[in-house]
Design an enzyme around this catalytic site. Structure first.
Site, PDB file in Angstrom:
ATOM      1  N   ASP A 131       1.045  -1.153  -0.001  1.00 53.54           N
ATOM      2  CA  ASP A 131       0.262   0.031   0.056  1.00 53.54           C
ATOM      3  C   ASP A 131       0.986   1.234  -0.136  1.00 53.54           C
ATOM      4  OD1 ASP A 131       0.841   0.210   2.566  1.00 53.54           O
ATOM      5  OD2 ASP A 131      -0.979  -0.054   3.617  1.00 53.54           O
ATOM      6  N   ASP A 161      -8.005  -7.257   0.238  1.00 56.44           N
ATOM      7  CA  ASP A 161      -6.906  -7.655   1.180  1.00 56.44           C
ATOM      8  C   ASP A 161      -7.956  -7.167   2.522  1.00 56.44           C
ATOM      9  OD1 ASP A 161      -6.545  -4.524   1.230  1.00 56.44           O
ATOM     10  OD2 ASP A 161      -5.804  -5.033   2.740  1.00 56.44           O
ATOM     11  N   CYS A 204     -14.351 -27.507   6.879  1.00 57.50           N
ATOM     12  CA  CYS A 204     -13.171 -27.147   6.754  1.00 57.50           C
ATOM     13  C   CYS A 204     -12.098 -28.169   6.464  1.00 57.50           C
ATOM     14  CB  CYS A 204     -12.712 -26.372   7.661  1.00 57.50           C
ATOM     15  SG  CYS A 204     -11.058 -25.317   7.396  1.00 57.50           S
ATOM     16  N   CYS A 245      -8.824 -27.515   6.503  1.00 54.56           N
ATOM     17  CA  CYS A 245      -7.511 -27.008   6.962  1.00 54.56           C
ATOM     18  C   CYS A 245      -6.847 -27.768   8.003  1.00 54.56           C
ATOM     19  CB  CYS A 245      -7.398 -25.609   7.398  1.00 54.56           C
ATOM     20  SG  CYS A 245      -7.717 -25.348   9.042  1.00 54.56           S
ATOM     21  N   CYS A 266      -8.375 -27.687  11.442  1.00 52.02           N
ATOM     22  CA  CYS A 266      -9.697 -28.536  11.508  1.00 52.02           C
ATOM     23  C   CYS A 266      -9.472 -29.800  11.296  1.00 52.02           C
ATOM     24  CB  CYS A 266     -10.637 -28.133  10.604  1.00 52.02           C
ATOM     25  SG  CYS A 266     -11.081 -26.304  11.006  1.00 52.02           S
ATOM     26  N   HIS A 300      -6.212 -21.433  10.642  1.00 50.21           N
ATOM     27  CA  HIS A 300      -7.499 -21.526  10.245  1.00 50.21           C
ATOM     28  C   HIS A 300      -8.106 -20.399   9.587  1.00 50.21           C
ATOM     29  CE1 HIS A 300     -11.723 -22.764   9.972  1.00 50.21           C
ATOM     30  NE2 HIS A 300     -11.919 -21.432  10.546  1.00 50.21           N
TER      31      HIS A 300
END
Lengths: 378, 378
Positions: free
Chosen positions: A92, A272, A310, A312, A315, A341
């Site tokens: 940015d 973002d 989920c 991931c 999880c 997560h």
């Protein structure tokens, strides 16, 4: 690789499936960019980011300028090398941060005088300086220095900010071209930022002025700063309507999981947000059935995974009871697993949105996603 | 798998290469056990521990008893399942922690009354209670509840602690056998702990008493509590001389990298220490040429890896300048990467020691290791 953007498919809703090529890899769009404020996405190693499929992350010019300093990063080979991140980086301009320092800054047409939040030292950030810093950092995508305004802001205040943002965009482009040889990353691209507050005609004007200046990509800034979500979407749609179809569109600092598809439907290609990482550290976890405050006592003996839908690592591996224990005990692993997560969850939403666009099923995706959240946990 | 220990080779120095079989895997000895106080090795995921080759870690009975509570962990399937750790776990007895609460505890022959460091609540820890907790946790190796004394401690104080420790070991063994059916981990083994302070004859007596009671493994406690390193080694050697050769020997709470081989030469098979993780969080990193305080300004622009001789992920990936930046900025990633390196470094030392024993080169390993540290960074 040179900077290049390709729209692969446009959905009837206006959503676009695309591919953004940068000096540090190809990014599938719509893309979600985790925020790596000070050269690190808080709580995650670069190895984990790669495993999660992150293709691009955001670095904050304001923070890196103050510490460790952009010239230091330049000497160490640029931000990619400094943080050992092989993927793409967007920086940015520092504008949002310095304008957020309400009591610590003074704005003129030249730029912004501000005091460091770290040590109170005085600094002067101008469009030229912002570009100089971002060129030293060597990000793949740099942003113009814009004037960010609060919500609500009246018409004359918003119009003033549009005028200044347009002029600063011109100065940024000039500096960017003049100084191109000094850039750490020779393939860097510069995006402009549409302002205009909650005034549709000003948003339109802002976009037109910037399109006239011709940038390889455009952002919409000053969104989700307190206005209702429907108004955010309206402003984004108005701006997007003015932007060239063959350039990437980026909405800065959004959003909640249930809002992401709305922005995508406005024709947005990049977003973002600090939500997944910041909320993770506060124990607020995003799941397919809504938000979970993992510190809540109801999870004390709960052997189930955080989110059964989920896939991931967190999880697949750990229970809510364990995550709750780590959070209560203020363990570092709480921040690590919660951030893992939440970032995985945001990336997964974007992956599913891309797939839905490819199959022409974005409306179905959105209604199922909303329905699950509204139903809550079964 | 049943609990089983095998000495594969004994070095002329007295060092032993061995193999400890537990219900949760085989452990190559001499072994270094990272400390996972509250069900997590601070700063590292269980995935990373596995990648680093950790075969056994330590859990703290005191901390887990207070939070989240051993009955809760039992109901959630035991400590392995609670923290999703497939490898072996050794739990201490809680003795060291409650004896460290100088102002918060009262000792009798029955046990120790203490106040929680978390909320001030009063608790009564006895040999029987310690075993009950460890059986609920279901560790692979439980430790007897012993009386830990300060250094220096005069002869009568040390003798009293030996007497109490022996009696408590007997009570622990009794409770352990009586209550075996209630244990979460049916293959759990119970180790005794030799005390005696810095008095060689008391150490000898303590070891003999415990050997008479017949345990599958023996620890030496009250080591490295302020006495000179040479005295620590002397006490360990004296105790080890009394312990059966076919049982594993464990020195609790040691040590610095340059001391590890000394303990191994005393015939020690297992060690644990918080040094790698605790120091990591304070920015103190262990390297092949000595300690590095990564917050030091001399590393600000240093592009080199932390330790050129180290092949861990951190040393392969990141620069000293980046590690220093993360530490200065108080980023979570500083704790993650620093802990990763330090634990990898301790495990690597043990791996090299095992290899040196196998090849009969432990003396050479030690002298080269010391020489590099004394020479410092080239």
């Amino acid at each position: 690789m040179d900077f290049h953007f390709e729209v692969l498919k446009t959905d009837p809703t206006g959503a676009r499936l695309g591919r953004l090529t940068t000096p540090h890899g190809v990014i599938d769009t719509p893309a979600f960019m985790p925020v790596g404020t000070a050269g690190t996405v808080k709580g995650l190693t670069q190895q984990v980011l790669t495993e999660l499929g992150v293709q691009i992350l955001l670095g904050n010019t304001y923070h890196l300028y103050l510490r460790p300093g952009h010239e230091r990063i330049r000497l160490l080979g640029g931000l990619h090398k400094f943080m050992s991140w092989p993927g793409a980086i967007l920086t940015d301009s520092g504008g949002f941060q310095v304008f957020s320092l309400a009591d610590l800054r003074k704005i003129t047409d030249d730029g912004v005088v501000f005091r460091s939040h770290l040590d109170g030292s005085e600094h002067f950030l101008t469009p030229e300086k912002s570009i100089e810093i971002q060129q030293a950092l060597g990000s793949d995508i740099a942003m113009v220095f814009d004037e960010c305004i609060e919500y609500p802001a009246d018409r004359s205040r918003a119009a003033g900010a549009v005028k200044r943002t347009t002029e600063w965009a011109r100065r940024c482009r000039e500096q960017f071209r003049t100084n191109a040889d000094a850039a750490t990353n020779s393939g860097q691209a510069l995006f402009a930022i549409v302002q205009g507050g909650a005034h549709a005609d000003l948003r339109r004007d802002s976009a037109r002025h910037l399109v006239f200046l011709d940038f390889p990509g455009y952002a919409v800034g000053g969104i989700a700063v307190g206005e209702p979500h429907a108004l955010s979407c309206e402003m984004v749609a108005v701006a997007a309507g003015e932007l060239p179809k063959d350039r990437p569109r980026y909405v800065m600092g959004v959003g909640f999981p249930e809002q992401i598809a709305d922005y995508v439907r406005c024709g947005v290609d990049m977003m973002d947000c600090v939500l997944p990482t910041r909320n993770a550290r506060n124990g607020c976890l995003f799941t397919s059935t809504g938000r979970v405050n993992i510190g809540n006592a109801i999870y004390t003996d709960d052997p189930r995974p955080l989110d059964e839908r989920c896939s991931c690592m967190v999880c697949r591996t750990y229970s809510r009871a364990y995550l709750r224990h780590l959070f209560q005990a203020n363990e570092i692993l709480a921040s690590i697993l919660n951030s893992h997560h939440n970032v995985a969850f945001f990336l997964d939403i974007m992956g599913k949105i891309r797939q839905a666009i490819a199959f022409g099923e974005l409306a179905e995706f959105s209604s199922e996603f909303q329905a699950r959240i509204e139903a809550g946990e079964s």
